[in-house]
Design a protein around this motif. Structure first.
Motif, PDB file in Angstrom:
ATOM      1  N   GLY A  53      48.306  56.304  48.747  1.00 34.84           N
ATOM      2  CA  GLY A  53      49.435  56.286  49.662  1.00 34.84           C
ATOM      3  C   GLY A  53      49.157  55.559  50.949  1.00 34.84           C
ATOM      4  N   GLY A  54      48.013  54.880  51.021  1.00 37.33           N
ATOM      5  CA  GLY A  54      47.682  54.063  52.186  1.00 37.33           C
ATOM      6  C   GLY A  54      47.743  52.590  51.828  1.00 37.33           C
ATOM      7  N   THR A  55      47.660  51.741  52.829  1.00 35.53           N
ATOM      8  CA  THR A  55      47.727  50.298  52.600  1.00 35.53           C
ATOM      9  C   THR A  55      46.423  49.641  53.011  1.00 35.53           C
ATOM     10  N   PHE A  56      46.254  48.395  52.587  1.00 33.33           N
ATOM     11  CA  PHE A  56      45.246  47.532  53.188  1.00 33.33           C
ATOM     12  C   PHE A  56      45.704  46.084  53.073  1.00 33.33           C
ATOM     13  N   ASN A  57      45.092  45.231  53.892  1.00 34.05           N
ATOM     14  CA  ASN A  57      45.490  43.832  53.968  1.00 34.05           C
ATOM     15  C   ASN A  57      45.416  43.189  52.588  1.00 34.05           C
ATOM     16  N   ILE A  58      46.466  42.459  52.203  1.00 36.07           N
ATOM     17  CA  ILE A  58      46.552  41.950  50.832  1.00 36.07           C
ATOM     18  C   ILE A  58      45.447  40.949  50.516  1.00 36.07           C
ATOM     19  N   GLU A  59      45.023  40.165  51.497  1.00 37.75           N
ATOM     20  CA  GLU A  59      43.954  39.200  51.222  1.00 37.75           C
ATOM     21  C   GLU A  59      42.613  39.901  51.047  1.00 37.75           C
ATOM     22  N   GLN A  60      42.380  41.000  51.749  1.00 33.96           N
ATOM     23  CA  GLN A  60      41.168  41.784  51.527  1.00 33.96           C
ATOM     24  C   GLN A  60      41.220  42.532  50.205  1.00 33.96           C
ATOM     25  N   SER A  61      42.431  42.830  49.746  1.00 39.13           N
ATOM     26  CA  SER A  61      42.575  43.600  48.518  1.00 39.13           C
ATOM     27  C   SER A  61      42.088  42.853  47.288  1.00 39.13           C
ATOM     28  N   VAL A  62      41.914  41.533  47.394  1.00 38.84           N
ATOM     29  CA  VAL A  62      41.470  40.732  46.245  1.00 38.84           C
ATOM     30  C   VAL A  62      40.130  41.226  45.711  1.00 38.84           C
ATOM     31  N   GLU A  63      39.272  41.713  46.583  1.00 36.75           N
ATOM     32  CA  GLU A  63      37.967  42.206  46.120  1.00 36.75           C
ATOM     33  C   GLU A  63      38.065  43.575  45.472  1.00 36.75           C
ATOM     34  N   PHE A  64      39.176  44.278  45.682  1.00 38.75           N
ATOM     35  CA  PHE A  64      39.298  45.648  45.168  1.00 38.75           C
ATOM     36  C   PHE A  64      40.646  45.867  44.485  1.00 38.75           C
ATOM     37  N   PRO A  65      40.995  45.068  43.485  1.00 42.00           N
ATOM     38  CA  PRO A  65      42.305  45.247  42.835  1.00 42.00           C
ATOM     39  C   PRO A  65      42.478  46.618  42.196  1.00 42.00           C
ATOM     40  N   VAL A  66      41.374  47.260  41.829  1.00 39.06           N
ATOM     41  CA  VAL A  66      41.474  48.575  41.185  1.00 39.06           C
ATOM     42  C   VAL A  66      42.050  49.619  42.139  1.00 39.06           C
ATOM     43  N   TYR A  67      41.948  49.386  43.444  1.00 35.53           N
ATOM     44  CA  TYR A  67      42.533  50.316  44.411  1.00 35.53           C
ATOM     45  C   TYR A  67      44.053  50.376  44.292  1.00 35.53           C
ATOM     46  N   THR A  68      44.666  49.327  43.702  1.00 35.20           N
ATOM     47  CA  THR A  68      46.125  49.251  43.651  1.00 35.20           C
ATOM     48  C   THR A  68      46.721  49.848  42.377  1.00 35.20           C
ATOM     49  N   ILE A  69      45.893  50.415  41.493  1.00 30.67           N
ATOM     50  CA  ILE A  69      46.473  51.107  40.348  1.00 30.67           C
ATOM     51  C   ILE A  69      47.280  52.297  40.854  1.00 30.67           C
ATOM     52  N   LEU A  70      48.351  52.610  40.162  1.00 33.94           N
ATOM     53  CA  LEU A  70      49.251  53.710  40.534  1.00 33.94           C
ATOM     54  C   LEU A  70      49.840  53.522  41.932  1.00 33.94           C
ATOM     55  N   SER A  71      49.978  52.265  42.340  1.00 32.09           N
ATOM     56  CA  SER A  71      50.615  51.960  43.615  1.00 32.09           C
ATOM     57  C   SER A  71      52.081  52.389  43.617  1.00 32.09           C
ATOM     58  N   GLY A  72      52.759  52.205  42.478  1.00 29.71           N
ATOM     59  CA  GLY A  72      54.178  52.563  42.390  1.00 29.71           C
ATOM     60  C   GLY A  72      54.460  54.036  42.617  1.00 29.71           C
ATOM     61  N   PRO A  73      53.771  54.952  41.877  1.00 25.71           N
ATOM     62  CA  PRO A  73      53.979  56.381  42.139  1.00 25.71           C
ATOM     63  C   PRO A  73      53.645  56.779  43.571  1.00 25.71           C
ATOM     64  N   ALA A  74      52.617  56.150  44.153  1.00 23.91           N
ATOM     65  CA  ALA A  74      52.281  56.443  45.553  1.00 23.91           C
ATOM     66  C   ALA A  74      53.433  56.051  46.472  1.00 23.91           C
ATOM     67  N   ALA A  75      54.103  54.933  46.157  1.00 24.24           N
ATOM     68  CA  ALA A  75      55.232  54.485  46.985  1.00 24.24           C
ATOM     69  C   ALA A  75      56.372  55.492  46.950  1.00 24.24           C
ATOM     70  N   SER A  76      56.624  56.074  45.781  1.00 21.80           N
ATOM     71  CA  SER A  76      57.728  57.042  45.690  1.00 21.80           C
ATOM     72  C   SER A  76      57.420  58.290  46.514  1.00 21.80           C
ATOM     73  N   ILE A  77      56.177  58.746  46.486  1.00 22.64           N
ATOM     74  CA  ILE A  77      55.799  59.928  47.271  1.00 22.64           C
ATOM     75  C   ILE A  77      55.907  59.633  48.765  1.00 22.64           C
ATOM     76  N   MET A  78      55.434  58.456  49.186  1.00 20.71           N
ATOM     77  CA  MET A  78      55.532  58.093  50.599  1.00 20.71           C
ATOM     78  C   MET A  78      56.989  57.902  51.014  1.00 20.71           C
TER      79      MET A  78
END
Length: 558
Positions: free
Chosen positions: A219-244
């Motif tokens: 349910g937190g964010t991080f800079n999209i260009e930094q996220s390239v090294e950690f794409p696995v952090y973005t799994i289940l991003s959609g359900p997190a968005a609904s809760i937030m």
């Protein structure tokens, strides 16, 4: 102004927020083969005619990583695992191309057996010969000392497109989960990095230069260009968005609650304890892979407004397949949405097309279209209610973790039902009856995910291990080690952790005003040598607490 965009499996939604109000919204069908086209199209629509100089940030949530894993549209990965003694290789869930290497760093971060560079080179050459361009390197105690992972990376990186290192995935120690997390991170890296490049290029072409963020599973964010090294952090991003989204548009009652996001393809089930979302503290599970990615706890259910409906073998079957939009919108088969249209619960689409599609089901059932529509609607609600009860029962048989703390002995007893998504309004009354809860629908249920993404703050976590006997302090996620000053205490570790976490969060795109830091674990153990106290082993974990960005409180958005 803040722009939030949620790229879902069925629709892509956008919300433009200005001065605490939702200024503009949009919804388009997602093109699964060209996700960026859906995103760029909706962004162009929402931002058309708006003063771009007033835009402050853009936040995305996406099902891209999740769908790639679920549909097995991932790259093959060669894994190099330094397992050391104790744990048999068969215990570790691995990918097909896995090699176990010699070498060992013990639990205190001391290297007790070196790697074999010749063996590493041989395996790396074998990977290249077989067309493996992605590698993951994982050592059992690499969070205590990453030296061997870094040594192997130097040997193999020149022949690979990209390499993921286990110590960078999380500060937690669970080795099998670290292997799975590193594998998934590398398996989706190429697909995800291409997505990020297209997103950044699109917004820069538009003349937008503001920070772009992406939502993580917690349910937190991080800079999209930094996220390239950690794409696995973005799994289940959609359900997190609904809760937030629910958090941002509903007043916090402080009570246990059910949260449903009913989409076109799936329904996501989440629960709140004392008004706070539940968390998977040790890591979410994706397609059997137990990871170290902390995430908001949700359960996907294969039923939505566009689920395929058929009558076979004397049974009415609803979902889990989605063949396209509802028949009322030109889709190929009857759906729960068509049933709701026919029953007059919603006034969208073409009622004649809905009735025509439902006629086939009615004929098979030997009843009128009205009765068939009623059965489809009731069946859909019953399926969702049954699974909600199962989720509550499952959670009540385990310790309850929220995004803030462990609630000892807590049993969830929901007193309110939040519903978002396209079918929220037509299904709300019946679901409230079945689940025996008063229903609350936020002001903009159809684009709540986009709102949730827009207002989520940047989160980060940090794990510190201080060994006063050796005089060293290791920061697991950063892969660095520092010398300790004399008489170092647990309080010193917490203070150092706050400063280091602040630096890490700011690098990830956090704003100073959003840095609400809390200690989520602190332990101290005496180390004894020859009956004398030799030093202390101090472990501290801190996080930037998930929540809404400064200036927004729960329930204030309209």
């Amino acid at each position: 102004m803040i722009l939030g965009i949620d790229v879902g499996g069925t629709h892509t939604d956008a919300a433009l927020i200005d001065s605490g109000r939702i200024r503009k919204t949009a919804k388009v069908a997602t093109n699964p083969g060209h996700v960026v086209e859906s995103l760029s199209g909706i962004a162009s629509e929402v931002l058309k005619g708006e003063p771009l100089e007033n835009l402050q940030r853009i936040v995305l949530s996406t099902t891209l990583s999740t769908n790639a894993i679920v549909q097995n549209k991932v790259d093959p990965v060669g894994l190099m695992v330094i397992s050391g003694p104790g744990l048999p290789p068969s215990y570790i869930s691995t990918a097909e191309n896995t090699h176990f290497l010699s070498g060992y760093v013990n639990h205190r971060g001391i290297e007790t057996a070196p790697i074999d560079p010749v063996a590493v080179t041989r395996i790396s050459d074998d990977f290249r010969k077989r067309g493996l361009n992605h590698a993951g390197i994982i050592g059992k105690f690499s969070t205590r000392n990453p030296i061997q992972e870094l040594q192997i990376e130097k040997i193999v990186s020149s022949g690979m497109k990209h390499v993921s290192l286990g110590h960078r995935m999380s500060g937690h120690l669970n080795f099998p989960r670290r292997v799975a997390t590193t594998y998934l991170n590398e398996a989706i890296w190429e697909l995800y990095s291409s997505f990020v490049k297209q997103v950044v290029d699109f917004f820069r072409t538009m003349g937008v230069s503001v920070p772009i963020y992406i939502l993580k599973a917690d349910g937190g964010t991080f800079n999209i260009e930094q996220s390239v090294e950690f794409p696995v952090y973005t799994i289940l991003s959609g359900p997190a968005a609904s809760i937030m989204g629910i958090l941002s548009m509903t007043e916090n009652s402080g009570e246990d609650a059910i949260a449903l996001d009913i989409g076109g393809t799936t329904t996501d089930i989440a629960l709140f304890a004392d008004g706070v979302p539940l968390l998977e503290p040790f890591g979410v599970t994706m397609e059997g892979h137990k990871t170290l990615i902390r995430g908001l706890r949700s359960k996907p259910l294969g039923i939505g407004g566009d689920s395929r409906v058929r009558y076979e073998g004397g049974q009415l079957l609803i979902g889990p397949q989605r063949e396209g939009p509802a028949a009322a919108f030109g889709g190929p088969c009857p759906t729960p949405t068509d049933a709701m249209i026919h029953l007059g619960l919603t006034d969208i689409g073409d009622p004649s097309k809905a009735e025509k599609a439902l006629q086939g089901v009615a004929d098979a059932m030997g009843c009128t279209v009205q009765k068939a529509a009623e059965a489809i609607f009731e069946g859909s609600c019953q399926i969702i209610a049954r699974h909600v009860r199962a989720v509550i029962e499952e959670i009540n048989n385990k310790p309850v973790y929220t995004i803030h703390e462990l609630l000892e002995g807590k049993r969830i007893s929901p007193k309110i039902l939040y519903i978002i998504g396209g079918p929220a309004k037509p299904m709300s009354t019946r679901l409230g009856q079945l689940l025996e809860c008063p229903v609350h629908i936020p002001p903009h249920p159809e684009i709540a995910n986009a709102v949730g993404a827009a207002l989520a703050r940047t989160t980060a976590e940090l794990t510190i291990l201080a060994d006063t006997e050796r005089g060293t302090m290791t920061i697991g996620e950063e892969g660095i080690s520092k010398k300790l000053p004399p008489r170092f205490s647990k309080g010193d570790a917490i203070e150092a952790g706050r400063e280091l976490l602040k630096e890490r969060a700011l690098r990830m795109g956090a704003r100073e005003e959003d840095l609400e830091i809390e200690v989520i674990e602190d332990q101290e153990f005496n180390m004894v040598r020859d009956f004398y106290l030799a030093g202390k082993n101090i472990r501290v974990k801190l996080q930037v607490k998930p929540g809404l960005i400064a200036g927004f409180s729960t329930g204030e958005l309209s």
